[in-house]
Design an enzyme around this catalytic site. Sequence first.
Site, PDB file in Angstrom:
ATOM      1  N   PRO A 197       3.117  -6.461  18.227  1.00 48.97           N
ATOM      2  CA  PRO A 197       3.110  -7.637  17.353  1.00 48.97           C
ATOM      3  C   PRO A 197       1.808  -7.853  16.600  1.00 48.97           C
ATOM      4  CG  PRO A 197       3.024  -8.291  19.673  1.00 48.97           C
ATOM      5  CD  PRO A 197       3.312  -6.820  19.643  1.00 48.97           C
ATOM      6  N   GLU A 248      18.351  15.957  11.349  1.00 45.49           N
ATOM      7  CA  GLU A 248      17.966  17.361  11.120  1.00 45.49           C
ATOM      8  C   GLU A 248      16.494  17.636  11.449  1.00 45.49           C
ATOM      9  OE1 GLU A 248      17.088  17.123   6.324  1.00 45.49           O
ATOM     10  OE2 GLU A 248      18.880  18.161   7.026  1.00 45.49           O
ATOM     11  N   ILE A 279       0.815  -1.205   0.000  1.00 45.26           N
ATOM     12  CA  ILE A 279       0.000   0.000   0.000  1.00 45.26           C
ATOM     13  C   ILE A 279       0.852   1.260   0.000  1.00 45.26           C
ATOM     14  CG2 ILE A 279      -1.771   1.296   1.281  1.00 45.26           C
ATOM     15  CD1 ILE A 279      -2.930  -1.324   0.510  1.00 45.26           C
ATOM     16  N   GLU A 297      21.811  12.008  20.368  1.00 47.85           N
ATOM     17  CA  GLU A 297      20.710  12.624  21.125  1.00 47.85           C
ATOM     18  C   GLU A 297      21.166  13.279  22.422  1.00 47.85           C
ATOM     19  OE1 GLU A 297      17.228  10.232  21.670  1.00 47.85           O
ATOM     20  OE2 GLU A 297      16.839  10.112  19.525  1.00 47.85           O
TER      21      GLU A 297
END
Lengths: 183, 183
Positions: A114, A140, A14, A96
Amino acid sequence: MSRLEEKTIKTEKIFSGKVISLQVEEVELPNGNISKREIIKHPGAVAILALTDENRIVMVEQYRKALERTIIEIPAGKLELNEDPEACAKRELEEETGYGCKEMEWLISFYTSPGFADEIVHLYIARGLEKKENALAPDEDEFVNLMELTLEEAEHYLKEQKIYDAKTAYAVQYLQLQKALNQ
Amino acid sequence: MSRLEEKTIKTEKIFSGKVISLQVEEVELPNGNISKREIIKHPGAVAILALTDENRIVMVEQYRKALERTIIEIPAGKLELNEDPEACAKRELEEETGYGCKEMEWLISFYTSPGFADEIVHLYIARGLEKKENALAPDEDEFVNLMELTLEEAEHYLKEQKIYDAKTAYAVQYLQLQKALNQ
């Protein structure tokens, strides 16, 4: 074929995006009936329970568009193609938080959802943190507030539902368990 | 608007299925740049840590098409439209295991994959289990093997990665914590 297995009859792709892709699979159920499964493919992720020398938990406050709010999480990020999870954990921690670490140990891996997704999170614990002078920059499109919390502060944020996601709840409970075992 | 917030500029609906839907949002980042977020909408779910009078954990072995394998999980299921989570937990416990319960207590709620999905899991603990004579039937596309595990057996399956998902890992660790606190 185990009694529970669902055999794929047809796969309809999809959507294929930069993070996830979606496909609908027509499956044959164990009783021979036909059903459909909506499935998200994800590259997998790592998360890092990083502890400072003062036993504070390094966390990041981050806006999560899916939730339309900020939550406080342990540092985490997606695996790049063919990336080793431990290398990814070191990279994400540095990007981070600006921290490198002397020790990085695997704790557990788990699938997050799951029922509809193949996302797996590999959780590591990091110790011996040291700020890097020229740390890797965050992605970014990634903006985070760095926090360093005591276990008590983390428990408070969990109760207030500012800490509100599975991997971080697991990590806080892991520390509660270690504390209880060592008392 | 907080410094971390991402403002939606445009929402493109990609897919709407029986369990999840997918949309791509064009967002303005905190620094004014534009990015895209791929977002899965999910109705939310409940999970039940159900303990027998012998302190065994009721689990279900289930084929997960997203993972192409069976895993062992605590009973869980999706919220129906406007369904109360505790009522849903009682319904799912009965459908998947045939058990009713005298006590049902909320433990924690958490988002499973805040990076791309709004799925939340409400976790309950159930005690005082009793088999119902005319129990609700599982969904017609749902096939599970019922198991009742000691904590030690659950720890074994966790190590073997037969228990392999976030909510069940959290639930097992919760019992480990309670055991450590009571020793």
